[in-house]
Design a protein around this motif. Structure first.
Motif, PDB file in Angstrom:
ATOM      1  N   VAL A  46      13.153  10.171 -43.208  1.00 39.31           N
ATOM      2  CA  VAL A  46      11.813  10.771 -43.141  1.00 39.31           C
ATOM      3  C   VAL A  46      11.850  12.130 -42.449  1.00 39.31           C
ATOM      4  O   VAL A  46      11.243  13.103 -42.912  1.00 39.31           O
ATOM      5  CB  VAL A  46      10.833   9.826 -42.418  1.00 39.31           C
ATOM      6  N   VAL A  47      12.566  12.207 -41.326  1.00 35.77           N
ATOM      7  CA  VAL A  47      12.578  13.442 -40.534  1.00 35.77           C
ATOM      8  C   VAL A  47      13.311  14.563 -41.271  1.00 35.77           C
ATOM      9  O   VAL A  47      12.889  15.726 -41.235  1.00 35.77           O
ATOM     10  CB  VAL A  47      13.213  13.171 -39.157  1.00 35.77           C
ATOM     11  N   THR A  48      14.410  14.241 -41.950  1.00 33.68           N
ATOM     12  CA  THR A  48      15.166  15.295 -42.656  1.00 33.68           C
ATOM     13  C   THR A  48      14.349  15.949 -43.770  1.00 33.68           C
ATOM     14  O   THR A  48      14.318  17.190 -43.870  1.00 33.68           O
ATOM     15  CB  THR A  48      16.473  14.699 -43.202  1.00 33.68           C
ATOM     16  N   PRO A  49      13.635  15.195 -44.638  1.00 38.69           N
ATOM     17  CA  PRO A  49      12.764  15.871 -45.607  1.00 38.69           C
ATOM     18  C   PRO A  49      11.665  16.698 -44.959  1.00 38.69           C
ATOM     19  O   PRO A  49      11.329  17.786 -45.448  1.00 38.69           O
ATOM     20  CB  PRO A  49      12.179  14.719 -46.426  1.00 38.69           C
ATOM     21  N   ALA A  50      11.099  16.202 -43.844  1.00 38.71           N
ATOM     22  CA  ALA A  50      10.079  16.989 -43.142  1.00 38.71           C
ATOM     23  C   ALA A  50      10.674  18.277 -42.580  1.00 38.71           C
ATOM     24  O   ALA A  50      10.036  19.346 -42.615  1.00 38.71           O
ATOM     25  CB  ALA A  50       9.476  16.149 -42.011  1.00 38.71           C
ATOM     26  N   PHE A  51      11.897  18.178 -42.077  1.00 31.95           N
ATOM     27  CA  PHE A  51      12.588  19.353 -41.549  1.00 31.95           C
ATOM     28  C   PHE A  51      12.785  20.405 -42.648  1.00 31.95           C
ATOM     29  O   PHE A  51      12.533  21.611 -42.444  1.00 31.95           O
ATOM     30  CB  PHE A  51      13.930  18.899 -40.972  1.00 31.95           C
ATOM     31  N   MET A  52      13.249  19.963 -43.802  1.00 27.10           N
ATOM     32  CA  MET A  52      13.462  20.886 -44.920  1.00 27.10           C
ATOM     33  C   MET A  52      12.145  21.494 -45.412  1.00 27.10           C
ATOM     34  O   MET A  52      12.074  22.683 -45.752  1.00 27.10           O
ATOM     35  CB  MET A  52      14.148  20.147 -46.064  1.00 27.10           C
ATOM     36  N   TYR A  53      11.091  20.703 -45.423  1.00 25.97           N
ATOM     37  CA  TYR A  53       9.793  21.203 -45.876  1.00 25.97           C
ATOM     38  C   TYR A  53       9.263  22.274 -44.931  1.00 25.97           C
ATOM     39  O   TYR A  53       8.719  23.300 -45.371  1.00 25.97           O
ATOM     40  CB  TYR A  53       8.817  20.033 -45.985  1.00 25.97           C
ATOM     41  N   MET A  54       9.435  22.071 -43.611  1.00 25.39           N
ATOM     42  CA  MET A  54       8.968  23.073 -42.650  1.00 25.39           C
ATOM     43  C   MET A  54       9.763  24.373 -42.786  1.00 25.39           C
ATOM     44  O   MET A  54       9.202  25.477 -42.651  1.00 25.39           O
ATOM     45  CB  MET A  54       9.087  22.518 -41.230  1.00 25.39           C
TER      46      MET A  54
ATOM     47  N   ILE B 267      -0.795  18.007 -39.906  1.00 17.14           N
ATOM     48  CA  ILE B 267      -0.967  16.847 -39.008  1.00 17.14           C
ATOM     49  C   ILE B 267       0.024  15.748 -39.366  1.00 17.14           C
ATOM     50  O   ILE B 267       0.557  15.054 -38.489  1.00 17.14           O
ATOM     51  CB  ILE B 267      -2.425  16.364 -39.071  1.00 17.14           C
ATOM     52  N   TYR B 268       0.315  15.596 -40.651  1.00 15.35           N
ATOM     53  CA  TYR B 268       1.342  14.618 -41.050  1.00 15.35           C
ATOM     54  C   TYR B 268       2.706  14.993 -40.456  1.00 15.35           C
ATOM     55  O   TYR B 268       3.471  14.117 -40.021  1.00 15.35           O
ATOM     56  CB  TYR B 268       1.441  14.547 -42.567  1.00 15.35           C
ATOM     57  N   LEU B 269       3.009  16.279 -40.436  1.00 13.39           N
ATOM     58  CA  LEU B 269       4.272  16.715 -39.829  1.00 13.39           C
ATOM     59  C   LEU B 269       4.315  16.406 -38.335  1.00 13.39           C
ATOM     60  O   LEU B 269       5.370  16.039 -37.791  1.00 13.39           O
ATOM     61  CB  LEU B 269       4.460  18.216 -40.055  1.00 13.39           C
ATOM     62  N   LYS B 270       3.176  16.547 -37.674  1.00 12.19           N
ATOM     63  CA  LYS B 270       3.103  16.218 -36.252  1.00 12.19           C
ATOM     64  C   LYS B 270       3.244  14.716 -36.030  1.00 12.19           C
ATOM     65  O   LYS B 270       3.912  14.262 -35.093  1.00 12.19           O
ATOM     66  CB  LYS B 270       1.763  16.724 -35.686  1.00 12.19           C
ATOM     67  N   ILE B 271       2.630  13.912 -36.899  1.00 11.55           N
ATOM     68  CA  ILE B 271       2.700  12.446 -36.763  1.00 11.55           C
ATOM     69  C   ILE B 271       4.123  11.956 -36.958  1.00 11.55           C
ATOM     70  O   ILE B 271       4.551  10.988 -36.317  1.00 11.55           O
ATOM     71  CB  ILE B 271       1.717  11.790 -37.766  1.00 11.55           C
TER      72      ILE B 271
ATOM     73  N   ALA C 107       5.957  19.015 -51.388  1.00 16.74           N
ATOM     74  CA  ALA C 107       7.049  19.908 -51.805  1.00 16.74           C
ATOM     75  C   ALA C 107       6.957  20.226 -53.294  1.00 16.74           C
ATOM     76  O   ALA C 107       7.214  21.370 -53.720  1.00 16.74           O
ATOM     77  CB  ALA C 107       8.391  19.257 -51.478  1.00 16.74           C
ATOM     78  N   HIS C 108       6.568  19.252 -54.118  1.00 17.44           N
ATOM     79  CA  HIS C 108       6.412  19.484 -55.552  1.00 17.44           C
ATOM     80  C   HIS C 108       5.307  20.512 -55.816  1.00 17.44           C
ATOM     81  O   HIS C 108       5.473  21.435 -56.636  1.00 17.44           O
ATOM     82  CB  HIS C 108       6.102  18.164 -56.240  1.00 17.44           C
ATOM     83  N   ASP C 109       4.186  20.388 -55.117  1.00 11.80           N
ATOM     84  CA  ASP C 109       3.092  21.356 -55.269  1.00 11.80           C
ATOM     85  C   ASP C 109       3.530  22.746 -54.837  1.00 11.80           C
ATOM     86  O   ASP C 109       3.166  23.758 -55.478  1.00 11.80           O
ATOM     87  CB  ASP C 109       1.887  20.910 -54.454  1.00 11.80           C
ATOM     88  N   LEU C 110       4.321  22.834 -53.761  1.00 13.58           N
ATOM     89  CA  LEU C 110       4.786  24.131 -53.271  1.00 13.58           C
ATOM     90  C   LEU C 110       5.665  24.826 -54.317  1.00 13.58           C
ATOM     91  O   LEU C 110       5.500  26.030 -54.587  1.00 13.58           O
ATOM     92  CB  LEU C 110       5.557  23.936 -51.962  1.00 13.58           C
TER      93      LEU C 110
ATOM     94  N   ASP D 237       8.306   4.909 -46.510  1.00 12.38           N
ATOM     95  CA  ASP D 237       8.031   5.152 -47.935  1.00 12.38           C
ATOM     96  C   ASP D 237       6.712   5.893 -48.129  1.00 12.38           C
ATOM     97  O   ASP D 237       6.615   6.808 -48.966  1.00 12.38           O
ATOM     98  CB  ASP D 237       8.000   3.823 -48.695  1.00 12.38           C
ATOM     99  N   SER D 238       5.692   5.503 -47.367  1.00 10.33           N
ATOM    100  CA  SER D 238       4.382   6.159 -47.501  1.00 10.33           C
ATOM    101  C   SER D 238       4.451   7.635 -47.125  1.00 10.33           C
ATOM    102  O   SER D 238       3.921   8.500 -47.834  1.00 10.33           O
ATOM    103  CB  SER D 238       3.348   5.436 -46.633  1.00 10.33           C
ATOM    104  N   ILE D 239       5.126   7.933 -46.013  1.00  9.31           N
ATOM    105  CA  ILE D 239       5.184   9.327 -45.561  1.00  9.31           C
ATOM    106  C   ILE D 239       6.087  10.156 -46.468  1.00  9.31           C
ATOM    107  O   ILE D 239       5.804  11.327 -46.756  1.00  9.31           O
ATOM    108  CB  ILE D 239       5.655   9.375 -44.093  1.00  9.31           C
ATOM    109  N   LYS D 240       7.179   9.577 -46.970  1.00 10.84           N
ATOM    110  CA  LYS D 240       8.049  10.301 -47.902  1.00 10.84           C
ATOM    111  C   LYS D 240       7.301  10.636 -49.196  1.00 10.84           C
ATOM    112  O   LYS D 240       7.513  11.712 -49.777  1.00 10.84           O
ATOM    113  CB  LYS D 240       9.290   9.463 -48.211  1.00 10.84           C
ATOM    114  N   PHE D 241       6.450   9.734 -49.637  1.00  8.94           N
ATOM    115  CA  PHE D 241       5.663   9.998 -50.835  1.00  8.94           C
ATOM    116  C   PHE D 241       4.746  11.207 -50.642  1.00  8.94           C
ATOM    117  O   PHE D 241       4.593  12.047 -51.522  1.00  8.94           O
ATOM    118  CB  PHE D 241       4.852   8.745 -51.179  1.00  8.94           C
TER     119      PHE D 241
END
Length: 869
Positions: free
Chosen positions: A577-585, A559-563, A537-540, A527-531
């Motif tokens: 968690v990984v799927t939203p990070a994947f889409m953001y990258m 660094i959050y993406l690496k963590i 993504a909203h800022d982007l 939950d923390s990392i998704k937030f």
């Protein structure tokens, strides 16, 4: 009960079915209109007619009559055997002669008798017989009566034995004198007298056995004494020389024997303690840390626990403890109160003793010194003649020690301020130590103040102790507190990354406590990392809507993406968690414009993260290939950047076209391959031109390396050659290889070789070929109609086969139907038998109860008559 039984008798099925058949025949004769006739419309050759004329129940009565004659007869005679069969071997075989029959029968009889009764008894032999009796049993009869023997009393029982066991009898054959018979007839003994005689005889026999045993013991003791007296005369020792000759060499132990002995002396396994649960380990760790914290606080306050403990005074080996004096009488009177020992005022007395310990110790030391001096002087006077030089040195050392003790006693008052000064450094050291117990901070400010000014090792220790002292199993609210701690630590990592000089080493060390907390609370961590990614993504999207273009995020987001790749599995098809990070990258590589060298470094870092994410799943990422193609594009001169297409965010023309182009030959020669650190993004403005060129070349070398990894990762894709075709064209036709340094050329050739060596395993994807759809025509389409239920035409063999199958089915159904009817018939017969037995039993019980009732009435009547009389 009688009426119910009669009703049941009426309902029960009779054993024979002659009655219903006769009544049915009578009905046929009297009323012909109830006759059932099954007519057949058409006569077909070769088919059996199923027409039947008669009443509906006639066929059933016939079947029952047939079963009464056959099945019922077999059922009633099922346990009777009226036929004798001769089962002797070859009795009905006329081809065998009588001699052969006898021999064969004899061998079969011997084989049957030869079989062992017990398969585990190896000593069992064949049993020998004589006239049908076993020889082993005959041998056991030692007292067989012989007709030729002269003794008449042989084989008979004694009169006493028969009288004791059988009570006498007329079967005795022993001759008794007439006088004894007269005496027994005159004075018969009672049972009590006989028992007393038997008891007396048994006691007498017991006494005789005891006397014999005692006499035997006496004789053996006497023999032993005589033997000892004679043995000294008989004994003769052989000389040693003869013994050596007679001694036989002992065989050396074999290797096997040695191993067996070693195994006997080996330590046996001992049961270890059971594995403790997570809750028990957490409690032990909390208790240990609390104890260490209490010790630290004591040291900080200057309290020394070891000094308060009583230490034993030094006593020499020659001390006789003759100077021991009792200060007071410590003996107590023993008293009881309410059945228990009354121990009162012990604590007060112990307190008083504790205050007087120091004074007592000083007096004891003085008394010891005086006693030692006196004993030393006495030893010198007594032992002057012996001149024990080794004792003199010991006495001198003891006197020196006693003198030192006296000097120390006089200087105690002077050394007290020095001791206070010595305690101050200890207190300062205790204050500088880290506390062993920590409470979970409630806010990020308190958490930051807790870690501020600490080294990375101390920060890790603090985080570890916070987790151990506030384990979820120790208290109810600890889980929620530690979940907050994960968010605080994540925010702290982001703050370290946004500094002017980012502390990447500290962040690297803080990943371990982050991983531990994520394993304990996966939901709160996700939950923390998704937030964080939701906000990024909203800022982007907001920046794109306002300005039309976006820039790469800061180091904290990268660094959050690496963590994320370290804390969560990246090979899942879908992950919260990984799927939203994947889409953001992927959005970063497609929507963020590359205008500076910092953007190139950040984009290459995202490409490295993409390869790390898909290393196991081998998922195809088109944004990765497009970005690497764009990096090659911005490293070319303007005159060579033609003949291929470039995808957004790169442009074919513009001021950022030659962003990675290096024209300085000296910088090209002095370049050496090195890793591009992520922290250099914040220091590019301060670097020199040569260093910037070197960084550009390192970025280009990293691009070649990533192309090589992509080629090895996606080689199994069907459209691999089509995907990597633009990259291959750009490398072979547009990149100026000869202008690069030798090491750069090596990276270039390795990447190109990886692309060209892959064999084309699959054909490219092509649209499926379909037959052309013909025009509609008006010609009729003839379709064979199958009439179900009718036999279709075919060859003769096929028709015969179908007929056999049909006949087999019909016969099978008929057999099953008959078997079912036979079972039902037998069940009815069994039911009728049980009902008859039950009715007979009930009738007999009723008769018995009636007779008992009549007897009871007669007895009561007789009793009344007696009372009246």
């Amino acid at each position: 009960m009688g009426k119910a039984a009669k009703r049941k008798k009426k309902v029960s099925v009779p054993s024979t079915a002659k009655g219903p058949v006769k009544s049915a025949m009578a009905v046929v004769k009297s009323n012909p209109f109830e006759v059932k006739v099954n007519r057949q419309k058409f006569d077909i050759l070769g088919r059996k007619t199923k027409n039947d004329v008669g009443l509906p129940g006639v066929s059933r009565s016939k079947a029952i009559k047939k079963r009464n004659q056959t099945l019922l007869k077999e059922y009633k005679e099922r346990e009777k055997t009226n036929v004798f069969k001769d089962k002797r071997f070859g009795e009905y075989n006329t081809k065998i002669t009588p001699e052969e029959k006898m021999i064969r029968r004899f061998t079969l009889e011997r084989q049957q008798n030869y079989g062992k009764k017990n398969i585990y008894n190896l000593n069992e032999d064949e049993e020998l017989t004589h006239y049908g009796q076993s020889l082993a049993e005959i041998e056991k009869l030692n007292d067989i009566v012989d007709s030729d023997s002269d003794t008449e009393e042989r084989g008979t029982l004694s009169a006493e034995l028969t009288a004791a066991h059988f009570g006498g009898g007329g079967l005795l054959r022993k001759k008794v004198s007439s006088e004894q018979q007269d005496e027994e007839a005159e004075k018969p003994k009672s049972r009590k007298e006989l028992i007393e005689e038997m008891i007396a005889k048994s006691k007498q026999e017991k006494q005789e056995r005891q006397t014999r045993r005692e006499s035997a013991l006496e004789l053996t003791e006497k023999l032993d004494k005589d033997w000892k007296e004679i043995q000294t005369l008989i004994a003769r020792r052989t000389p040693k020389s003869e013994r050596k000759d007679k001694e036989v060499e002992k065989p050396k132990p074999d290797e096997y024997d040695m191993i067996v002995r070693e195994l006997g002396f080996e330590m046996k396994a001992k049961p270890s303690e059971r594995l403790k649960t997570e809750e028990e380990l957490a409690k032990e760790e909390q208790a240990r840390l609390q104890k260490l914290e209490a010790d630290r606080l004591c040291r900080m306050q200057g309290i020394d626990k070891e000094a308060n403990k009583k230490r034993p005074s030094h006593m020499s080996a020659d001390d006789l403890a003759d100077g021991f004096i009792l200060d007071k009488d410590d003996r107590r009177l023993l008293s009881y109160k309410d059945g228990k020992i009354n121990i009162e005022n012990e604590e007060e007395e112990e307190g008083e003793e504790g205050e007087e310990v120091k004074e007592g110790e000083e007096e004891d030391n003085e008394n010891e010194e005086e006693s030692q001096e006196e004993s030393a002087s006495e030893d010198e006077e007594d032992g002057a003649a012996d001149s024990h030089s080794d004792l003199e040195s010991d006495l001198e050392s003891e006197e020196e020690a006693a003198g030192n003790k006296k000097e120390k006693k006089h200087k105690t008052d002077e050394n007290e301020p020095q001791n206070v000064e010595k305690l101050d450094p200890k207190r300062e050291a205790a204050k500088s130590e880290l506390p062993y117990t920590f409470a979970v901070p409630e806010s990020y400010e308190t958490f930051k103040s807790l870690l501020a000014g600490r080294t990375i090792e101390q920060q890790l220790i603090i985080l570890e102790r916070i987790q151990k002292c506030n384990h979820p199993s120790l208290a109810v609210g600890n889980k929620a507190k530690l979940e907050k701690l994960f968010g605080f630590l994540l925010e702290y990592v982001g703050e370290l990354a946004t500094l002017d000089l980012p502390e990447l080493r500290t962040i690297d060390r803080l990943v371990l406590p982050l991983y531990n907390l994520c394993q304990m609370f996966p939901e709160a961590a996700s939950d923390s990392i998704k937030f964080i990614f939701r906000d990024a993504a909203h800022d982007l999207h907001e920046v794109i809507e306002v300005k039309g273009r976006a820039t790469f995020p800061g180091l904290d987001t990268l660094i959050y993406l690496k963590i994320v790749s370290l804390l969560f599995p990246t090979s899942d098809f879908w992950h919260p968690v990984v799927t939203p990070a994947f889409m953001y990258m992927s959005q970063l590589l497609t929507k963020c414009r590359v205008t500076t060298l910092q953007d190139v470094i950040k984009g290459l870092f995202v490409c490295c993260l993409f390869l790390e994410y898909v290393s196991l799943s081998r998922r195809f990422v088109p944004e990765l290939i497009n970005f690497l193609l764009g990096v090659l594009h911005i490293s070319l001169p303007k005159n060579q950047a033609q003949g291929y297409t470039v995808v957004h965010p790169f442009t074919p023309v513009g001021k950022n076209l030659e962003l990675l182009l290096v024209c300085d030959k000296e910088d090209l020669k002095s370049w050496e391959k090195q890793n591009v650190p992520l922290s250099i993004v914040t220091r590019l403005k301060e670097t020199s031109r040569t260093e910037i060129n070197h960084i550009r070349l390192s970025c280009l070398a990293l691009c070649f390396d990533l192309i090589k990894k992509c080629a090895s990762l996606y080689e199994s894709l069907p459209s691999f050659h089509e995907i990597m075709h633009p990259v291959r064209i750009l490398l072979t036709q547009h990149v100026p290889v000869n202008e690069y340094p030798e090491k750069m050329q090596e990276w270039y050739h390795s990447a190109l070789k990886e692309l060209e060596n892959k064999v084309k395993h699959y054909t490219p994807l092509i649209c499926e070929k379909k037959k052309p759809v013909p025009l509609k025509q008006y010609t009729p389409k003839i379709v064979k109609v199958l009439e179900f239920g009718r036999k279709q035409a075919g060859s003769k063999k096929e028709q015969e086969r179908k007929q056999l199958i049909q006949r087999h089915k019909r016969e099978l159904k008929g057999a099953i139907r008959e078997i079912r009817k036979d079972n039902q018939y037998l069940a009815r017969m069994q039911l009728s038998e049980t009902m008859e037995r039950d009715s007979a039993r009930k009738r007999k019980v009723k008769e018995l109860l009636g007779s008992l009732a009549t007897q009871e009435g007669e007895w009561k009547a007789m009793k009344r008559k007696k009372w009246k009389n």
